[in-house]
Write a protein that holds these residues in place. Structure first.
Motif, PDB file in Angstrom:
ATOM      1  N   UNK A 146       0.825  -1.211   0.000  1.00 30.35           N
ATOM      2  CA  UNK A 146       0.000   0.000   0.000  1.00 30.35           C
ATOM      3  C   UNK A 146       0.860   1.262   0.000  1.00 30.35           C
ATOM      4  N   UNK A 147       1.958   1.240   0.726  1.00 27.03           N
ATOM      5  CA  UNK A 147       2.866   2.384   0.758  1.00 27.03           C
ATOM      6  C   UNK A 147       3.522   2.607  -0.603  1.00 27.03           C
ATOM      7  N   UNK A 148       3.973   1.529  -1.234  1.00 20.79           N
ATOM      8  CA  UNK A 148       4.604   1.643  -2.555  1.00 20.79           C
ATOM      9  C   UNK A 148       3.621   2.172  -3.590  1.00 20.79           C
ATOM     10  N   UNK A 149       2.391   1.693  -3.528  1.00 19.28           N
ATOM     11  CA  UNK A 149       1.364   2.144  -4.462  1.00 19.28           C
ATOM     12  C   UNK A 149       1.013   3.611  -4.189  1.00 19.28           C
ATOM     13  N   UNK A 150       0.946   3.994  -2.934  1.00 22.76           N
ATOM     14  CA  UNK A 150       0.661   5.389  -2.585  1.00 22.76           C
ATOM     15  C   UNK A 150       1.755   6.319  -3.136  1.00 22.76           C
ATOM     16  N   UNK A 151       2.976   5.847  -3.147  1.00 25.39           N
ATOM     17  CA  UNK A 151       4.116   6.609  -3.673  1.00 25.39           C
ATOM     18  C   UNK A 151       3.911   6.961  -5.157  1.00 25.39           C
ATOM     19  N   UNK A 152       3.145   6.130  -5.858  1.00 28.09           N
ATOM     20  CA  UNK A 152       2.870   6.386  -7.275  1.00 28.09           C
ATOM     21  C   UNK A 152       2.077   7.677  -7.498  1.00 28.09           C
ATOM     22  N   UNK A 153       1.358   8.128  -6.487  1.00 29.95           N
ATOM     23  CA  UNK A 153       0.599   9.372  -6.628  1.00 29.95           C
ATOM     24  C   UNK A 153       1.524  10.525  -7.007  1.00 29.95           C
ATOM     25  N   UNK A 154       2.692  10.560  -6.416  1.00 30.52           N
ATOM     26  CA  UNK A 154       3.656  11.622  -6.705  1.00 30.52           C
ATOM     27  C   UNK A 154       4.641  11.247  -7.807  1.00 30.52           C
ATOM     28  N   UNK A 155       4.942   9.956  -7.922  1.00 30.97           N
ATOM     29  CA  UNK A 155       5.938   9.491  -8.881  1.00 30.97           C
ATOM     30  C   UNK A 155       5.367   8.334  -9.711  1.00 30.97           C
ATOM     31  N   UNK A 156       4.442   8.628 -10.625  1.00 30.46           N
ATOM     32  CA  UNK A 156       3.758   7.561 -11.357  1.00 30.46           C
ATOM     33  C   UNK A 156       4.667   6.707 -12.251  1.00 30.46           C
ATOM     34  N   UNK A 157       5.831   7.199 -12.568  1.00 28.42           N
ATOM     35  CA  UNK A 157       6.741   6.406 -13.395  1.00 28.42           C
ATOM     36  C   UNK A 157       7.831   5.735 -12.563  1.00 28.42           C
ATOM     37  N   UNK A 158       7.583   5.585 -11.272  1.00 24.75           N
ATOM     38  CA  UNK A 158       8.563   4.973 -10.381  1.00 24.75           C
ATOM     39  C   UNK A 158       8.807   3.507 -10.732  1.00 24.75           C
ATOM     40  N   UNK A 159       7.804   2.848 -11.254  1.00 26.03           N
ATOM     41  CA  UNK A 159       7.959   1.456 -11.646  1.00 26.03           C
ATOM     42  C   UNK A 159       8.693   1.348 -12.970  1.00 26.03           C
ATOM     43  N   UNK A 160       8.873   0.129 -13.416  1.00 23.42           N
ATOM     44  CA  UNK A 160       9.544  -0.090 -14.693  1.00 23.42           C
ATOM     45  C   UNK A 160       8.668  -0.940 -15.600  1.00 23.42           C
ATOM     46  N   UNK A 161       9.004  -0.956 -16.868  1.00 24.91           N
ATOM     47  CA  UNK A 161       8.272  -1.767 -17.834  1.00 24.91           C
ATOM     48  C   UNK A 161       8.612  -3.232 -17.575  1.00 24.91           C
ATOM     49  N   UNK A 162       7.599  -4.103 -17.464  1.00 24.72           N
ATOM     50  CA  UNK A 162       7.886  -5.527 -17.225  1.00 24.72           C
ATOM     51  C   UNK A 162       8.712  -6.111 -18.375  1.00 24.72           C
ATOM     52  N   UNK A 163       9.739  -6.883 -18.062  1.00 26.14           N
ATOM     53  CA  UNK A 163      10.576  -7.444 -19.118  1.00 26.14           C
ATOM     54  C   UNK A 163       9.801  -8.313 -20.108  1.00 26.14           C
ATOM     55  N   UNK A 164       8.705  -8.940 -19.637  1.00 27.45           N
ATOM     56  CA  UNK A 164       7.905  -9.787 -20.522  1.00 27.45           C
ATOM     57  C   UNK A 164       7.041  -8.976 -21.492  1.00 27.45           C
ATOM     58  N   UNK A 165       6.857  -7.698 -21.199  1.00 27.01           N
ATOM     59  CA  UNK A 165       5.976  -6.830 -21.998  1.00 27.01           C
ATOM     60  C   UNK A 165       6.711  -5.545 -22.393  1.00 27.01           C
ATOM     61  N   UNK A 166       7.802  -5.659 -23.149  1.00 31.57           N
ATOM     62  CA  UNK A 166       8.659  -4.498 -23.394  1.00 31.57           C
ATOM     63  C   UNK A 166       8.003  -3.348 -24.161  1.00 31.57           C
ATOM     64  N   UNK A 167       7.007  -3.609 -24.962  1.00 29.29           N
ATOM     65  CA  UNK A 167       6.372  -2.557 -25.757  1.00 29.29           C
ATOM     66  C   UNK A 167       5.009  -2.147 -25.206  1.00 29.29           C
ATOM     67  N   UNK A 168       4.739  -2.453 -23.962  1.00 31.62           N
ATOM     68  CA  UNK A 168       3.404  -2.206 -23.417  1.00 31.62           C
ATOM     69  C   UNK A 168       3.310  -0.869 -22.687  1.00 31.62           C
ATOM     70  N   UNK A 169       2.096  -0.521 -22.334  1.00 33.77           N
ATOM     71  CA  UNK A 169       1.838   0.681 -21.537  1.00 33.77           C
ATOM     72  C   UNK A 169       1.852   0.349 -20.043  1.00 33.77           C
ATOM     73  N   UNK A 170       2.058  -0.910 -19.715  1.00 37.80           N
ATOM     74  CA  UNK A 170       2.042  -1.338 -18.323  1.00 37.80           C
ATOM     75  C   UNK A 170       3.397  -1.124 -17.670  1.00 37.80           C
ATOM     76  N   UNK A 171       3.350  -0.885 -16.367  1.00 43.72           N
ATOM     77  CA  UNK A 171       4.557  -0.759 -15.563  1.00 43.72           C
ATOM     78  C   UNK A 171       4.366  -1.660 -14.343  1.00 43.72           C
ATOM     79  N   UNK A 172       5.454  -1.903 -13.642  1.00 44.29           N
ATOM     80  CA  UNK A 172       5.345  -2.735 -12.448  1.00 44.29           C
ATOM     81  C   UNK A 172       6.235  -2.217 -11.333  1.00 44.29           C
ATOM     82  N   UNK A 173       5.813  -2.542 -10.130  1.00 41.65           N
ATOM     83  CA  UNK A 173       6.596  -2.305  -8.922  1.00 41.65           C
ATOM     84  C   UNK A 173       6.884  -3.668  -8.306  1.00 41.65           C
TER      85      UNK A 173
END
Length: 102
Positions: free
Chosen positions: A37-64
């Motif tokens: 919950x804390x990591x997800x809350x951090x996304x409010x200020x830093x929405x690109x904090x996660x990275x693109x999943x290696x399995x989905x390199x061309x996607x719009x999805x990110x992961x933490x």
């Protein structure tokens, strides 16, 4: 500041993981939920904090990563949708195939 919206499946998946961990270690399950919950809350200020999943390199999805979980999300303007939460040892493609078959 972005708004974070949990999808029902993602929230249910986090709950299932926590319940499984709580069978042996209730304290660890509670700590895990707090960290996620804390990591997800951090996304409010830093929405690109996660990275693109290696399995989905061309996607719009990110992961933490919040071990042992992978949290998948997508940003749509000022809204962040939490889409999936899965244990890190599961293979993403197999997981998605199983989910779509249900």
């Amino acid at each position: 500041m972005a708004e974070v919206i949990w999808t029902e499946p993602a929230f249910d998946q986090l709950n299932e993981i926590a319940e499984y961990i709580a069978l042996d270690k209730p304290g660890a399950a509670s700590t895990l939920v707090e960290k996620v919950l804390s990591a997800v809350e951090h996304l409010q200020l830093f929405p690109e904090a996660g990275h693109v999943p290696p399995e989905l390199p061309q996607s719009v999805y990110r992961e933490l990563y919040v071990r042992p979980c992978r949290i998948f999300y997508r940003q749509d303007n000022e809204v962040i949708f939490i889409l999936y939460v899965m244990r890190e040892e599961r293979q993403l493609r197999q997981y998605l195939l199983e989910s779509s078959a249900e």
